[in-house]
Design a protein around this motif. Structure first.
Motif, mmCIF file in Angstrom:
data_model
loop_
_atom_site.group_PDB
_atom_site.id
_atom_site.type_symbol
_atom_site.label_atom_id
_atom_site.label_comp_id
_atom_site.label_asym_id
_atom_site.label_seq_id
_atom_site.Cartn_x
_atom_site.Cartn_y
_atom_site.Cartn_z
ATOM 1 N N CYS A 1 -4.683 16.607 3.383
ATOM 2 C CA CYS A 1 -4.626 14.948 3.418
ATOM 3 C C CYS A 1 -3.692 14.869 1.058
ATOM 4 O O CYS A 1 -3.612 13.499 1.037
ATOM 5 C CB CYS A 1 -6.241 14.524 2.168
ATOM 6 S SG CYS A 1 -6.887 15.843 0.930
ATOM 7 N N ARG A 2 -3.354 15.862 0.918
ATOM 8 C CA ARG A 2 -2.622 15.850 -0.076
ATOM 9 C C ARG A 2 -0.977 15.350 0.309
ATOM 10 O O ARG A 2 -0.595 14.501 -0.447
ATOM 11 C CB ARG A 2 -2.283 16.830 -0.981
ATOM 12 C CG ARG A 2 -1.747 17.099 -2.298
ATOM 13 C CD ARG A 2 -2.570 17.881 -3.039
ATOM 14 N NE ARG A 2 -2.411 17.696 -4.182
ATOM 15 C CZ ARG A 2 -2.714 18.990 -5.021
ATOM 16 N NH1 ARG A 2 -2.913 20.131 -4.755
ATOM 17 N NH2 ARG A 2 -3.044 19.347 -6.235
ATOM 18 N N ARG A 3 -0.942 15.459 1.940
ATOM 19 C CA ARG A 3 0.661 15.900 2.173
ATOM 20 C C ARG A 3 0.529 13.990 2.673
ATOM 21 O O ARG A 3 1.657 13.311 2.526
ATOM 22 C CB ARG A 3 1.148 16.879 2.848
ATOM 23 C CG ARG A 3 2.821 15.889 2.683
ATOM 24 C CD ARG A 3 2.892 16.832 4.706
ATOM 25 N NE ARG A 3 1.945 17.513 5.263
ATOM 26 C CZ ARG A 3 1.804 18.270 5.628
ATOM 27 N NH1 ARG A 3 2.565 19.291 5.667
ATOM 28 N NH2 ARG A 3 1.173 18.379 6.263
ATOM 29 N N ASP A 4 -0.044 13.813 3.057
ATOM 30 C CA ASP A 4 0.056 12.494 4.099
ATOM 31 C C ASP A 4 -0.710 11.134 3.065
ATOM 32 O O ASP A 4 -0.520 10.044 4.238
ATOM 33 C CB ASP A 4 -0.700 12.777 5.651
ATOM 34 C CG ASP A 4 -0.200 13.919 6.177
ATOM 35 O OD1 ASP A 4 -0.884 14.171 7.242
ATOM 36 O OD2 ASP A 4 1.050 14.257 6.238
ATOM 37 N N ARG A 5 -1.472 11.200 2.191
ATOM 38 C CA ARG A 5 -1.542 10.542 1.777
ATOM 39 C C ARG A 5 -2.587 8.876 2.967
ATOM 40 O O ARG A 5 -2.344 8.232 2.997
ATOM 41 C CB ARG A 5 -1.067 9.310 1.191
ATOM 42 C CG ARG A 5 -0.420 10.014 0.362
ATOM 43 C CD ARG A 5 -0.126 8.998 -1.215
ATOM 44 N NE ARG A 5 0.978 7.546 0.046
ATOM 45 C CZ ARG A 5 2.196 8.496 0.095
ATOM 46 N NH1 ARG A 5 2.550 10.217 -1.009
ATOM 47 N NH2 ARG A 5 3.650 7.998 0.322
ATOM 48 N N LYS A 6 -3.428 9.576 3.831
ATOM 49 C CA LYS A 6 -4.385 8.847 4.777
ATOM 50 C C LYS A 6 -5.584 8.009 4.064
ATOM 51 O O LYS A 6 -5.276 7.370 5.152
ATOM 52 C CB LYS A 6 -5.622 10.129 5.609
ATOM 53 C CG LYS A 6 -4.299 11.220 6.490
ATOM 54 C CD LYS A 6 -5.259 11.184 7.732
ATOM 55 C CE LYS A 6 -5.072 9.913 8.798
ATOM 56 N NZ LYS A 6 -4.982 10.017 10.228
ATOM 57 N N ILE A 7 -5.973 7.933 2.826
ATOM 58 C CA ILE A 7 -7.090 6.855 2.898
ATOM 59 C C ILE A 7 -6.412 6.361 1.379
ATOM 60 O O ILE A 7 -5.929 6.866 0.348
ATOM 61 C CB ILE A 7 -7.904 7.575 2.184
ATOM 62 C CG1 ILE A 7 -8.379 8.411 3.659
ATOM 63 C CG2 ILE A 7 -9.150 6.551 2.058
ATOM 64 C CD1 ILE A 7 -10.431 9.170 2.795
ATOM 65 N N ILE A 8 -5.929 4.966 1.496
ATOM 66 C CA ILE A 8 -5.835 4.302 0.634
ATOM 67 C C ILE A 8 -6.806 2.729 -0.309
ATOM 68 O O ILE A 8 -7.702 2.016 0.907
ATOM 69 C CB ILE A 8 -4.454 3.306 1.016
ATOM 70 C CG1 ILE A 8 -4.195 4.292 1.383
ATOM 71 C CG2 ILE A 8 -4.302 2.580 -0.295
ATOM 72 C CD1 ILE A 8 -1.854 3.508 1.857
ATOM 73 N N PRO A 9 -7.358 3.487 -1.690
ATOM 74 C CA PRO A 9 -8.634 2.511 -1.794
ATOM 75 C C PRO A 9 -7.649 1.291 -2.651
ATOM 76 O O PRO A 9 -6.620 1.496 -2.822
ATOM 77 C CB PRO A 9 -9.596 3.457 -2.837
ATOM 78 C CG PRO A 9 -8.304 4.705 -2.781
ATOM 79 C CD PRO A 9 -7.405 4.647 -2.544
#
Lengths: 167, 222
Positions: A106-114
């Motif tokens: 999750c740190r690298r890919d930024r899968k969740i954008i609130p």
């Protein structure tokens, strides 16, 4: 070449062929839908040309959690979580976040954008350490859209490129 | 009458006529002892010098460096590429002050590049990652102290990261603007240490003090 036609799902298996840029997880109130409609109108046109998966339009069987999981995990690059006061108490928000959460990467890919559209509605605990795109700050409105697009556009690494640690 | 048999020089000559040279009478051992003592003393002196040099080698190096360092060093250009001129650490409720006062002066008038979290943090990233990464690529860090700032956890994290900058690069890399007077309130140790380590610039609410404020700010950002 992703086309702009709405792709529907039939039966239990997902027939979607293209990869979507983001799955938009939002609440079911009118206000939320209106906001998502407006955002999708902006993001899917020039010059951004993003391909968003909108459950209202693209999902036939909205209660089928396994199809939702499959879509989020395999057909969409990211999860765009549109948070409002109503959606904060809805179990669907937690569910979609849990499905999209990929802790090793999750740190690298930024899968969740609130994305926040109500003041002082909290993010789910699992993601309250992430920077969000806040649409409630009037002075920052000119900046929030470019930031959102930059976050959506960033590349995702393929699973084969991820090294797994073997003990 | 006795006749010598050897050495050949004295063969067939009588003993009475035997006249040895002076050097033949001296015992070899004596001269060897003298030479040996001389060499030994010399060696001893050398050993002593070597021992002293060994024991004091760092002092000697230090003295040599001091002599050489009387010339001033040239400051090398910065190896790191800085993306921003300054990172502005502020509380969300103070954003109006930043946008209405700091941005026009520093960005529009002086053409500096500031890092403001409402504008330059990428959504989806960890907040901590955004803070640490952006402070690292900013030439200076501006901390905007106010009552909200010292009560907020993320602002405290920004202050702690800025404090680490001071330890690594010196007190000139952080600038403190006192928006509201917090000196007499109970604050975190990090904030207290920052206030003791750096002179802060106070924000005047009346317009007369503004030019002075901006001048001080610009000096601090050089």
């Amino acid at each position: 070449m992703p086309d702009n036609k709405i792709t529907k799902e039939y039966g239990k298996r997902c027939e979607v062929k293209h990869n979507y840029d983001a799955y938009v997880s939002h609440g079911s109130s009118d206000r939320d839908r209106q906001f998502v409609r407006m955002l999708a109108n902006i993001l899917e046109q020039e010059p951004f040309n993003f391909h968003l998966f909108l459950p209202d339009e693209n999902l036939i069987d909205k209660d089928n959690n396994s199809i939702i999981s499959e879509t989020i995990k395999h057909k969409c690059n990211r999860l765009l979580l549109v948070m409002s006061k109503d959606y904060a108490v809805d179990k669907m928000s937690d569910f979609t976040v849990n499905v999209a959460l990929d802790i090793p990467n999750c740190r690298r890919d930024r899968k969740i954008i609130p994305v926040i559209i109500d003041r002082q509605c909290g993010l789910p605990v699992m993601i309250n350490h992430l920077t969000s795109a806040d649409f409630t700050i009037p002075e920052a409105l000119t900046w929030v859209l470019p930031r959102l697009c930059a976050a959506l556009r960033a590349p995702i690494s393929k699973p084969s490129q991820i090294k797994r640690r073997t003990t | 009458m006795y006749v010598c048999l050897s050495p050949d020089k004295w063969k067939t000559k009588t003993v009475a006529k035997f006249e040895p040279e002076k050097y033949e009478c001296q015992s070899a051992v004596g001269s060897l002892v003298v030479i040996g003592i001389g060499l030994g003393c010399l060696a001893g002196v050398f050993l002593l010098i070597a021992f002293i040099v060994y024991k004091g080698r760092y002092h000697i190096k230090h003295r040599m460096l001091l002599v050489r360092s009387l010339q001033p060093y040239d400051r090398l250009p910065d190896g790191e590429d800085f993306v921003y001129d300054a990172f502005v650490a502020h509380h969300v409720d103070n954003r109006l002050w930043v946008i209405n006062h700091l941005l026009p002066f520093l960005e529009q008038q002086r053409k500096l590049r500031l890092c403001i979290h409402e504008r330059d943090f990428l959504p989806g990233n960890f907040i901590a990652d955004n803070i640490v990464k952006n402070i690292k690529v900013s030439r200076k860090v501006i901390l905007l102290f106010s009552v909200d700032f010292v009560n907020s956890e993320w602002c405290l994290f920004e202050a702690t990261t800025a404090y680490n900058r001071i330890i690594a690069e010196g007190a000139s890399s952080v600038v403190i603007i006192m928006l509201e007077d917090i000196r007499h309130r109970p604050v975190d140790n990090t904030i207290r240490n920052l206030l003791l380590a750096i002179t802060y610039i106070e924000w005047e609410n009346d317009r007369n003090g503004r030019p002075e404020f901006f001048r001080k700010l610009l000096d601090a950002l050089q």
